[in-house]
Design a protein around this motif. Structure first.
Motif, mmCIF file in Angstrom:
data_model
loop_
_atom_site.group_PDB
_atom_site.id
_atom_site.type_symbol
_atom_site.label_atom_id
_atom_site.label_comp_id
_atom_site.label_asym_id
_atom_site.label_seq_id
_atom_site.Cartn_x
_atom_site.Cartn_y
_atom_site.Cartn_z
ATOM 1 N N MET A 1 0.823 -1.219 0.000
ATOM 2 C CA MET A 1 0.000 0.000 0.000
ATOM 3 C C MET A 1 0.850 1.260 0.000
ATOM 4 S SD MET A 1 -3.081 -1.067 0.256
ATOM 5 C CE MET A 1 -3.865 0.484 0.651
ATOM 6 N N ARG A 2 2.130 1.076 0.306
ATOM 7 C CA ARG A 2 2.993 2.235 0.563
ATOM 8 C C ARG A 2 3.372 2.941 -0.739
ATOM 9 N NH1 ARG A 2 5.796 4.091 4.943
ATOM 10 N NH2 ARG A 2 7.810 5.021 4.490
ATOM 11 N N SER A 3 3.124 4.245 -0.760
ATOM 12 C CA SER A 3 3.407 5.031 -1.960
ATOM 13 C C SER A 3 4.909 5.155 -2.194
ATOM 14 C CB SER A 3 2.768 6.411 -1.799
ATOM 15 O OG SER A 3 3.527 7.389 -2.465
ATOM 16 N N ALA A 4 5.286 5.188 -3.466
ATOM 17 C CA ALA A 4 6.699 5.334 -3.828
ATOM 18 C C ALA A 4 7.233 6.710 -3.430
ATOM 19 C CB ALA A 4 6.872 5.106 -5.326
ATOM 20 N N ALA A 5 6.308 7.621 -3.118
ATOM 21 C CA ALA A 5 6.726 8.978 -2.712
ATOM 22 C C ALA A 5 7.209 8.987 -1.250
ATOM 23 C CB ALA A 5 5.567 9.942 -2.885
ATOM 24 N N GLU B 1 12.260 -1.826 1.805
ATOM 25 C CA GLU B 1 12.361 -2.984 0.917
ATOM 26 C C GLU B 1 11.699 -4.193 1.576
ATOM 27 O OE1 GLU B 1 16.035 -5.518 -1.106
ATOM 28 O OE2 GLU B 1 16.483 -3.875 0.264
ATOM 29 N N LEU B 2 11.166 -5.102 0.770
ATOM 30 C CA LEU B 2 10.644 -6.357 1.310
ATOM 31 C C LEU B 2 11.638 -7.470 0.998
ATOM 32 C CD1 LEU B 2 8.310 -7.973 2.639
ATOM 33 C CD2 LEU B 2 7.423 -8.345 0.330
ATOM 34 N N LEU B 3 12.110 -8.127 2.040
ATOM 35 C CA LEU B 3 13.033 -9.250 1.825
ATOM 36 C C LEU B 3 12.271 -10.556 1.995
ATOM 37 C CD1 LEU B 3 16.444 -8.599 3.637
ATOM 38 C CD2 LEU B 3 15.827 -8.235 1.248
ATOM 39 N N GLY C 1 -0.414 2.543 3.938
ATOM 40 C CA GLY C 1 0.967 2.078 3.954
ATOM 41 C C GLY C 1 1.888 3.047 4.669
ATOM 42 N N LYS C 2 1.287 3.811 5.590
ATOM 43 C CA LYS C 2 2.082 4.816 6.307
ATOM 44 C C LYS C 2 2.346 4.381 7.743
ATOM 45 C CE LYS C 2 0.625 8.973 3.836
ATOM 46 N NZ LYS C 2 -0.225 10.167 3.928
#
Ligand SMILES: Nc1ncnc2c1ncn2[C@@H]1O[C@H](COP(=O)(O)OP(=O)(O)OP(=O)(O)O)[C@@H](O)[C@H]1O
Ligand SMILES: [Mg+2]
Length: 201
Positions: free
Chosen positions: A50-54, A59-61, A174-175
């Motif tokens: 959900m987290r904005s690229a802004a 990162e997801l591992l 996603g905040k």
């Protein structure tokens, strides 16, 4: 890489809320941070999606994957015990244990802290434990009882985080608390000072 495991086998104790906000704090502080989601429910993974690229990136591992971030925050599932607990602890330098205010959560927390103390990684001083009170309201019997319980543990009490929709609403986007406007989150961010000091310790 510094690795923080967020763990408490009691369901709904606040693991995902704590781990996503820890990652959010580190990212907002300009650190390179990754998350590892050991929970089959994949709540942290969904939050990241959900987290904005802004926003400051996280990162997801995947398990077994070696990242090059400065920090790794691990969200773990309810029911974590035995070999899976041992494996997660082997990765971790620090273990944050969120505990919610209820008789059942406190009892389960007590059992988990005892189990942690029996683990080799903890006994040998490879992983350091701290406790976090979640959804704490000091005006309630459960809130006061949780505070008393935590104070008796001979472990660092990292924070008492109040019950607020700020965590719940931020998660929809996603905040973390640290991605909200400062004036909205100020009172809650104040409660994070002990946690942040412990991270940097
Ligand atoms: N400080 C807080 N204020 C308000 N709500 C909170 C707070 N901390 C957690 N919650 C809420 O409590 C519920 C349980 O939290 P969370 O999902 O983080 O627990 P969990 O330990 O990850 O659960 P599970 O064991 O299912 O993985 C969620 O609805 C979450 O939004
Ligand atoms: Mg969870």
């Amino acid at each position: 890489m510094r690795v923080i495991l967020v763990a408490n086998p009691k369901g709904g104790s606040g693991k995902t809320t704590l781990s996503t906000n820890l990652a959010g704090y580190l990212a907002s502080a300009g650190e390179r941070v990754a998350m590892l989601d050991l929970d089959r429910q994949k709540s942290a993974t969904q939050w990241l999606a959900m987290r904005s690229a802004a926003l400051p990136s996280i990162e997801l591992l995947h398990e077994g994957q070696k990242g090059d971030s400065d920090w790794l925050v691990i969200d773990s599932p309810a029911g974590l015990h035995g070999k899976n607990l041992e494996r997660a602890l082997k990765l971790a330098h620090k273990v944050a244990v969120p505990i919610a205010p209820s008789l059942f959560d406190i009892r389960a927390g007590q059992d988990f802290l005892a189990a942690l103390h029996a683990e080799k990684a903890v006994r040998k001083g490879h992983a350091f434990i701290g406790v976090v009170g979640m959804r704490v309201d000091q005006r309630t019997r459960a809130g006061v009882t949780l505070e008393q319980f935590m104070a008796q543990q001979d472990l660092p009490v990292l924070a008492h985080l109040r019950n607020t929709q700020h965590y719940v609403n931020a998660a929809f986007e996603g905040k973390s608390l640290f991605d909200l406007p400062r004036h909205v989150a100020e009172r809650d961010i104040e409660q994070w000072h002990g946690l942040i000091d412990w991270l940097e310790d």
